[in-house]
Structure formats: C-alpha cells, structure tokens
Design an enzyme around this catalytic site. Structure first.
Site, PDB file in Angstrom:
ATOM      1  N   CYS A  91     -10.193   6.921   6.339  1.00 10.67           N
ATOM      2  CA  CYS A  91     -10.067   7.291   7.752  1.00 10.67           C
ATOM      3  C   CYS A  91     -11.142   8.308   8.146  1.00 10.67           C
ATOM      4  CB  CYS A  91      -8.682   7.860   8.033  1.00 10.67           C
ATOM      5  SG  CYS A  91      -7.331   6.728   7.654  1.00 10.67           S
TER       6      CYS A  91
HETATM    7  C1  BEZ Z   1      -7.604   6.284   3.547  1.00  6.01           C
HETATM    8  O1  BEZ Z   1      -7.868   6.489   4.730  1.00  6.01           O
HETATM    9  O2  BEZ Z   1      -8.390   6.582   2.663  1.00  6.01           O
HETATM   10  C2  BEZ Z   1      -6.347   5.594   3.155  1.00  6.01           C
HETATM   11  C3  BEZ Z   1      -5.220   5.731   3.943  1.00  6.01           C
HETATM   12  C4  BEZ Z   1      -4.050   5.118   3.541  1.00  6.01           C
HETATM   13  C5  BEZ Z   1      -4.021   4.378   2.367  1.00  6.01           C
HETATM   14  C6  BEZ Z   1      -5.169   4.219   1.595  1.00  6.01           C
HETATM   15  C7  BEZ Z   1      -6.334   4.835   2.000  1.00  6.01           C
END
Ligand code: BEZ
Length: 213
Positions: free
Chosen positions: A45
């Site tokens: 994210c």
């Molecule tokens: C991320 O943004 O890295 C992420 C968020 C939820 C699950 C896996 C990765």
C-alpha cells in the site's frame, strides 16, 4: 452494493485527510479514480500511494481526481503520509477517506470476508463526470496495482466518449483504434471521412483521433 459498469456511483459523506468530504461535491465535473487499500503502514500500500501521488500531473491532464480509502482513522493516514513521502519520494496530494465505521466500504462492497473481516480489499472504481461507473477491478492484497494501466484505460474511455472508437488489445497512445461496431457505415463515413481499413465488416480501424479535451 455490488456496483456494475454504468451503474450510478453512490454519493456519500465521510471523514478524510482533507476534512469531511462529500463525494459528489468533491468530484464536481472531474473523472474520479477511487481506490481502496487494505491497511495503512503496510508495504504494498505504501508503494501504491506513492505511485498515485507521482502520477498527479498525468491525472490532471485527463481531468481526473484520485481518492484513496481504507478503514484507518485520519490520524493514522496522516502519520503514514510521512512514511510515504520519505520512502516513495512523493507527498500525498489527494485525499484519503478514513472509513472507520466502514460505511463507504459497505456501500461499495469493499469488505470481502474470506479475505478479511475488517479490512477493505484492493479495489478501484473509475467514475465519469456523470457519476457513472466506467471500470471496476479488485486485486489480491499481495499484488500492487498498475496505475499506468488505469491511465491507459481512462485514455481509452475518453476516446470512446469523444470519438466513438474502441481500443484494441495492448493499445497505447498513437496506435490505431477501432470504429465502434455499433456505428453503421453512414455514421462511420460522417465521422471518419478519410475512410478506414476494413479487416472484417466488424473490425474497422482508423488512426487514433486527437485526444479528448
Ligand atoms: C501490503 O500492503 O503490503 C499488504 C496488505 C495486506 C496484505 C498483504 C500485503
């Protein structure tokens, strides 16, 4: 609500990093890319929000506003913004909805219980100035989205609206485009007086018209 292509995107008011935000008022006459992410302070994210911030000049050229959403609070969003700027080299330049009570997530069907009971999935809605849904997509939490592909799709949608053309597989700016199959020969002649290449009666290509304003 499971939104489908050409459904009217629902209006809502919710807290955001730019204060209470009414979606229709904020969107005005712009196109909108509304994208949800699972959680603040997560790695994928973080890269996505940096990517969207860097694309602001491209969004502006196309009359597009970006807006993010997760169930995190405004204070979390604002604290995370520092990490995004530091690690991605781009400061947040669009609002992030703080959907703590999950009102918008419920409205847009962004909680997929098999993925998470609490966090939003990684979805995108492209909404046109008439507030119609023009694209929906949902990615796995572990896969960052390709925001250049969203720009490419918006270019295609804007060409369709302005010139009644479709875009072929893997189309990029400047490539030939396809006359909409719904256009009869008379209408096609009026719109494309220089003619077209007829590969089959339903596959008629022309050079890309000028980009839409
Ligand atoms: C991320 O943004 O890295 C992420 C968020 C939820 C699950 C896996 C990765």
């Amino acid at each position: 609500m499971s939104l489908k292509i050409l459904d009217t995107f629902p209006d809502f008011t919710q807290e955001s990093t730019q204060g209470p935000l009414n979606f229709y008022d904020w969107a005005g006459d712009s196109w909108v890319v509304l994208f949800s992410h699972p959680k603040d302070f997560t790695p994928v994210c973080t890269t996505e929000l940096g990517a969207v911030a860097k694309l602001k000049p491209e969004f502006d050229k196309r009359n597009v506003k970006a807006i993010g959403l997760s169930v995190d609070a405004v204070a979390q969003h604002l604290a995370w913004a520092g990490d995004i700027e530091r690690t991605q080299g781009a400061a947040l330049n669009f609002p992030l909805i703080a959907d703590v009570d999950r009102r918008v997530a419920t409205l847009l069907d962004l909680i997929h219980p098999n993925a998470s009971d609490t966090n939003t999935v990684r979805s995108v809605f492209v909404v046109d100035p008439a507030k119609r849904v023009r694209l929906t997509l949902t990615y796995p939490a572990s896969t960052g989205r390709n925001f250049d592909e969203l720009l490419r799709t918006i270019d295609s949608l804007q060409l369709t609206d302005a010139h009644k053309v479709a875009t072929p597989a893997d189309w990029h700016q400047g490539d030939d485009v396809i006359i909409l199959p719904s256009l009869g020969a008379d209408e096609a002649k009026a719109l494309f007086p220089a003619g077209w290449t007829e590969h089959t009666p339903y596959l008629r290509t022309v050079p890309q018209p000028e980009a839409a304003d």
